[in-house]
Design a protein around this motif. Structure first.
Motif, mmCIF file in Angstrom:
data_model
loop_
_atom_site.group_PDB
_atom_site.id
_atom_site.type_symbol
_atom_site.label_atom_id
_atom_site.label_comp_id
_atom_site.label_asym_id
_atom_site.label_seq_id
_atom_site.Cartn_x
_atom_site.Cartn_y
_atom_site.Cartn_z
ATOM 1 N N ASN A 24 25.925 2.497 -17.563
ATOM 2 C CA ASN A 24 26.654 1.264 -17.881
ATOM 3 C C ASN A 24 25.812 0.307 -18.708
ATOM 4 O OD1 ASN A 24 28.924 2.102 -16.603
ATOM 5 N ND2 ASN A 24 28.318 1.247 -14.608
ATOM 6 N N HIS A 25 24.519 0.312 -18.423
ATOM 7 C CA HIS A 25 23.622 -0.554 -19.173
ATOM 8 C C HIS A 25 23.627 -0.173 -20.664
ATOM 9 C CE1 HIS A 25 20.152 -3.094 -19.880
ATOM 10 N NE2 HIS A 25 19.603 -2.097 -20.534
ATOM 11 N N VAL A 26 23.573 1.131 -20.935
ATOM 12 C CA VAL A 26 23.602 1.578 -22.334
ATOM 13 C C VAL A 26 24.967 1.224 -22.947
ATOM 14 C CG1 VAL A 26 23.505 3.572 -23.883
ATOM 15 C CG2 VAL A 26 21.915 3.412 -21.955
ATOM 16 N N GLY A 27 26.027 1.385 -22.160
ATOM 17 C CA GLY A 27 27.361 1.018 -22.633
ATOM 18 C C GLY A 27 27.409 -0.442 -23.044
ATOM 19 N N LYS A 28 26.733 -1.276 -22.304
ATOM 20 C CA LYS A 28 26.731 -2.707 -22.577
ATOM 21 C C LYS A 28 25.837 -3.044 -23.776
ATOM 22 C CE LYS A 28 26.397 -6.708 -19.555
ATOM 23 N NZ LYS A 28 26.796 -7.625 -20.538
ATOM 24 N N ASP A 76 25.172 11.526 -21.360
ATOM 25 C CA ASP A 76 26.007 12.409 -20.553
ATOM 26 C C ASP A 76 25.259 12.828 -19.304
ATOM 27 O OD1 ASP A 76 28.356 13.227 -22.515
ATOM 28 O OD2 ASP A 76 26.508 12.976 -23.645
ATOM 29 N N ASP A 77 23.955 12.829 -19.432
ATOM 30 C CA ASP A 77 23.135 13.375 -18.364
ATOM 31 C C ASP A 77 21.858 12.531 -18.315
ATOM 32 O OD1 ASP A 77 21.984 15.062 -16.584
ATOM 33 O OD2 ASP A 77 21.956 16.831 -17.881
ATOM 34 N N ILE A 78 21.515 12.044 -17.118
ATOM 35 C CA ILE A 78 20.249 11.314 -16.989
ATOM 36 C C ILE A 78 19.379 12.072 -16.000
ATOM 37 C CG2 ILE A 78 19.127 9.182 -16.210
ATOM 38 C CD1 ILE A 78 21.450 7.613 -17.289
ATOM 39 N N ARG A 79 18.210 12.440 -16.426
ATOM 40 C CA ARG A 79 17.298 13.167 -15.531
ATOM 41 C C ARG A 79 16.071 12.309 -15.270
ATOM 42 N NH1 ARG A 79 17.573 19.380 -17.593
ATOM 43 N NH2 ARG A 79 19.806 19.406 -17.936
ATOM 44 N N LYS A 119 10.084 2.535 -12.843
ATOM 45 C CA LYS A 119 8.916 1.749 -12.432
ATOM 46 C C LYS A 119 8.639 1.966 -10.946
ATOM 47 C CE LYS A 119 9.219 -1.642 -16.036
ATOM 48 N NZ LYS A 119 9.932 -2.819 -16.428
ATOM 49 N N THR A 120 7.428 1.726 -10.553
ATOM 50 C CA THR A 120 7.021 1.936 -9.164
ATOM 51 C C THR A 120 7.940 1.185 -8.208
ATOM 52 O OG1 THR A 120 4.831 1.797 -10.098
ATOM 53 C CG2 THR A 120 4.943 1.982 -7.709
ATOM 54 N N GLY A 121 8.346 1.867 -7.153
ATOM 55 C CA GLY A 121 9.161 1.216 -6.129
ATOM 56 C C GLY A 121 10.653 1.327 -6.389
ATOM 57 N N VAL A 122 11.046 1.761 -7.589
ATOM 58 C CA VAL A 122 12.482 1.871 -7.889
ATOM 59 C C VAL A 122 12.996 3.215 -7.365
ATOM 60 C CG1 VAL A 122 14.176 2.071 -9.762
ATOM 61 C CG2 VAL A 122 12.294 0.426 -9.937
ATOM 62 N N VAL A 123 14.148 3.169 -6.718
ATOM 63 C CA VAL A 123 14.719 4.417 -6.198
ATOM 64 C C VAL A 123 15.559 5.067 -7.307
ATOM 65 C CG1 VAL A 123 16.160 5.453 -4.396
ATOM 66 C CG2 VAL A 123 14.842 3.364 -3.926
ATOM 67 N N ALA A 124 15.165 6.275 -7.661
ATOM 68 C CA ALA A 124 15.880 6.980 -8.735
ATOM 69 C C ALA A 124 16.982 7.831 -8.112
ATOM 70 C CB ALA A 124 14.894 7.847 -9.513
ATOM 71 N N ASP A 125 18.183 7.304 -8.062
ATOM 72 C CA ASP A 125 19.275 8.052 -7.444
ATOM 73 C C ASP A 125 20.545 7.943 -8.294
ATOM 74 O OD1 ASP A 125 19.992 5.467 -7.151
ATOM 75 O OD2 ASP A 125 20.002 5.436 -4.954
ATOM 76 N N GLN A 126 21.633 8.457 -7.744
ATOM 77 C CA GLN A 126 22.888 8.448 -8.494
ATOM 78 C C GLN A 126 23.326 7.028 -8.862
ATOM 79 O OE1 GLN A 126 24.243 11.154 -9.770
ATOM 80 N NE2 GLN A 126 25.755 9.826 -10.764
ATOM 81 N N ASN A 127 23.072 6.069 -7.973
ATOM 82 C CA ASN A 127 23.448 4.681 -8.281
ATOM 83 C C ASN A 127 22.719 4.186 -9.519
ATOM 84 O OD1 ASN A 127 25.128 4.477 -6.166
ATOM 85 N ND2 ASN A 127 23.600 3.559 -4.767
ATOM 86 N N LEU A 128 21.451 4.550 -9.601
ATOM 87 C CA LEU A 128 20.677 4.107 -10.763
ATOM 88 C C LEU A 128 21.194 4.793 -12.033
ATOM 89 C CD1 LEU A 128 18.385 2.407 -11.896
ATOM 90 C CD2 LEU A 128 16.831 4.322 -11.479
ATOM 91 N N ARG A 129 21.558 6.067 -11.863
ATOM 92 C CA ARG A 129 22.132 6.794 -13.001
ATOM 93 C C ARG A 129 23.363 6.045 -13.539
ATOM 94 N NH1 ARG A 129 21.521 11.975 -10.435
ATOM 95 N NH2 ARG A 129 19.540 12.477 -11.387
ATOM 96 N N ASP A 130 24.252 5.669 -12.622
ATOM 97 C CA ASP A 130 25.466 4.947 -13.034
ATOM 98 C C ASP A 130 25.097 3.616 -13.679
ATOM 99 O OD1 ASP A 130 26.826 7.039 -11.942
ATOM 100 O OD2 ASP A 130 27.341 5.994 -10.067
ATOM 101 N N GLU A 131 24.123 2.950 -13.051
ATOM 102 C CA GLU A 131 23.712 1.645 -13.573
ATOM 103 C C GLU A 131 23.174 1.789 -15.014
ATOM 104 O OE1 GLU A 131 20.897 -0.529 -11.081
ATOM 105 O OE2 GLU A 131 20.141 -1.562 -12.868
#
Ligand code: PRX
Length: 668
Positions: free
Chosen positions: A604-608, A617-620, A589-601
């Motif tokens: 984990n979100h899918v894990g939950k 395995d890979d988020i692009r 969404k607009t304003g969200v920073v798409a970085d490695q932290n978000l990838r990890d988040e």
């Protein structure tokens, strides 16, 4: 539904032509001793199915009341052994009690190896002892208000109590739904809601790689989950029975939660097996499909048990002295049919283990095989590929000569893995049965018979008795040998699913409308000149990741349930170890920073939301997803991008070609 190009694109024209014939020694002792013998039995089963299945059901199972009709078939609804009555736990336990099998080991179990705070336990339960425990626990279920037809969730690690709980349910006609211990609280809640379960059976915690998986805590959380309107998903739950395993801290809610061991002190072991109709629901097992919501696959009593028993007997060629090990978790159908019901109905010794294959070291399997004298090993190609990676030194450290037969299940086995399994694990003397089947089919459908069928690495070979698989084109027309297409099953079989719990329309749409009148498997397949079936893999939007079935739509809906995600598309790419890996293309969404932290988040979100097995395995990250002018995500393109392939085919309907150039890599 699969696009036609997916079927015609089946290019896995394997060049594999090595043939491995069963040894004379193996064949001479096997139940079916030659290909001619197999063909004779198979032809009889197809020519007169009622006669064949009637005879098998009479000889293999104990019935309280005989059936009136072998099969009542009003496509797509089958009823097998109509009017007959039996009980699954009676057939797995009581029937062995007045025989020498009574004192034979039914279950041998080894817990996670000793380590910090882990005791390292072993247990053996004879048929007599298992019967005793099952009868008592069935009385516990009754004491907690359960009756015939009620649904129960079993959410446990691989401990004997999981099998005891399953068998106890079947004893009193309670329908179990086992939820894999690696699934999340949300998944538990969704399944409770879908089948309106009254009770959960769980464990304080289970061990995996030296750590405790807090199952009871997950159940507590599941029982607080609400839907979007704020309604509880789990209000049908009245009781939670907690088995003590890991001694981790758990919260016991007075009036709702009870301890397994305390309850067992309150009951005796007298519990006659309920007389169940052959078509009474036995269990529901949820599996992924091509839409966001897992399907509750329904199996019933008589037909399922016959399928599980017969296939175990013939495909694993069970002999009196076998120590049989199926490495699947009871949370999957393989654990249902080949850890619990199939082996026990045959009076065999079934080995169960808790934990991981590489903890504390990568020789856990080989150590167990040598220690317990395992004779038959049934595992998954993804495990075999991992063992190959870890190196031959691990199996070479142990004496594996007790093994006489090997099995494979869950995904196509690549010839390199097959040969490694044959040479390193099987010492070139053990036949390999590559078994094709599904949660829906209840038991193995296509497989060699080890004393009869010459095998070729990578093919599940020929159909089991009574099973009529065919390869069809997009019009549903049967294709001759040596061609590729969709795999369908033309005739009903006893252990087939009876429906999707609560959604018979979805049952018809998913399985019976693609090729009217036939069961559509969702798999692509080709046959060779000998009529052997080579499964190519799923042709619907279902992926097979390390032998686990995962719906792309399920992962997508988990991703978009995160506040930061605007849109997501999930596809598979080939993976050396897992068969397929999950690649997610995500726009934020607009304003969200798409970085490695978000990838990890997001991982984990899918894990939950679903469970660790579904973590991409890979988020692009992408600014946009490639779409047709009518707004459909072009998955074919995404798949090519994910696997690093050149973009092929028609992109003229693509709305904005520039998005393609931006999807290439997962690195920022
Ligand atoms: O694609 C096929 C693959 O696993 C799918 C069924 O998954 P599930 O219901 O989770 O059951 C797994 C264990 C029975 C199938 O549609 N599959 C299963 N066994 C094989 C296989 N693919 C190729 N070869 C197999 N032996």
């Amino acid at each position: 539904m699969p696009a036609p190009d997916k079927v015609t694109n089946i290019t896995s024209l394997q060049t594999e032509n090595r043939v491995f014939k069963p040894s004379k020694e193996f064949s001479s002792r096997a139940h079916v001793k030659s290909l001619a013998h197999y063909r004779k039995l198979y032809n009889e089963s197809i020519k007169s199915p009622d006669k064949f299945w009637g005879k098998q059901a009479r000889e293999e199972l104990v019935w309280f009341k005989p059936w009136k009709k072998v099969l009542q078939w009003k496509a797509p609804f089958a009823k097998w052994f109509v009017g007959g009555q039996l009980n699954v736990s009676y057939n797995c336990l009581d029937r062995h009690l007045n025989t020498p099998t009574a004192n034979k080991a039914a279950l041998i179990w080894e817990g996670e190896p000793a380590g910090a705070g882990i005791p390292g336990e072993e247990r053996t339960l004879t048929y007599k002892q298992l019967h005793h425990e099952v009868c008592k626990f069935a009385n516990v279920l009754k004491r907690n208000g359960l009756k015939k037809g009620d649904r129960v969730i079993i959410y446990m690690p691989m401990v004997p109590e999981a099998a005891i709980a399953m068998l106890a349910c079947t004893r009193i006609g309670v329908i179990h739904s086992v939820v894999f211990g690696g699934f999340s609280a949300q998944s538990v809640a969704d399944r409770i809601f879908d089948c309106q379960a009254r009770l959960v059976i769980t464990t304080d915690g289970g061990y995996r790689r030296g750590a405790v998986v807090p199952l009871k805590k997950n159940v507590d959380e599941a029982l607080t989950i609400k839907d979007a309107q704020g309604n509880s998903l789990t209000k049908t739950i009245e009781k939670v029975i907690v088995h003590r395993r890991a001694n981790n801290d758990v919260r016991i809610e007075e009036g709702r939660d009870v301890w397994w061991h305390r309850e067992m002190e309150q009951v005796d072991a007298n519990c006659p097996a309920e007389k169940m109709d052959s078509e009474a629901p036995l269990f529901i097992l949820y599996t992924s499909g091509s839409t966001g919501k897992p399907k509750g696959i329904l199996h019933t009593t008589g037909g399922y048990l016959l399928g599980a028993k017969l296939t175990t007997k013939y495909i694993f060629d069970l002999q009196e002295t076998d120590v049989y090990w199926c490495t699947a978790d009871i949370g999957w159908v393989t654990g249902h049919s080949y850890v619990v019901y199939g082996p026990l109905a045959n009076g065999a010794t079934s080995f169960m283990y808790e934990g991981a294959p590489n903890h504390p070291e990568p020789d856990r399997f080989w150590r167990l095989i040598a220690k317990y004298g395992i004779t038959v090993l049934y595992t998954a190609p993804t495990a075999i590929r991992a063992f190959m990676k870890w190196g031959v030194e691990w199996p070479r450290k142990h004496d594996l000569t007790s093994l006489r037969l090997l099995g494979s299940v869950g995904e196509p086995i690549n010839p390199e893995a097959w040969i490694w399994y044959h040479e390193v694990v099987g010492g070139k003397r053990c036949p390999i049965v590559d078994t094709w089947w599904q949660t829906e089919t209840g038991s193995i459908m296509i497989s060699p018979l080890p004393g009869a069928t010459p095998t070729k690495p990578g093919t599940a070979t020929l159909p089991f008795f009574g099973i009529v698989p065919e390869i069809v084109d997009d019009q549903g027309k049967t294709l001759p040998k040596n061609s590729g297409g969709k795999l369908v099953i033309r005739k009903p079989w006893p252990s087939m699913l009876r429906g999707i719990w609560g959604d018979m329309q979805r049952y018809k749409d998913t399985y019976w409308s693609e090729v009217p009148g036939s069961y559509f498997t969702g798999d692509g397949c080709r046959t060779d000149k000998d009529g052997y079936f080579w499964i190519v893999g799923r042709i619907d939007d279902v992926l097979n990741v390390a032998g686990h079935r995962i719906g792309t739509a399920e992962v997508e809906s988990a991703l978009v349930s995160n506040q930061k995600v605007a849109e997501a598309a999930v596809v598979g790419r080939p993976d050396d170890l897992k068969g397929q890996a999950l690649v997610a293309f995500v726009t934020v969404k607009t304003g969200v920073v798409a970085d490695q932290n978000l990838r990890d988040e997001l991982r984990n979100h899918v894990g939950k939301e679903i469970g660790p097995v579904a973590k991409p395995d890979d988020i692009r990250f992408a600014e946009a997803l490639p779409k047709t002018r009518s707004g459909k995500i072009m998955r074919r393109l995404l798949k090519q991008i994910a696997s690093g392939a050149e973009i092929k085919g028609d992109t003229t309907t693509l709305e904005d070609l520039t998005v393609l150039t931006k999807l290439g890599s997962s690195e920022e």
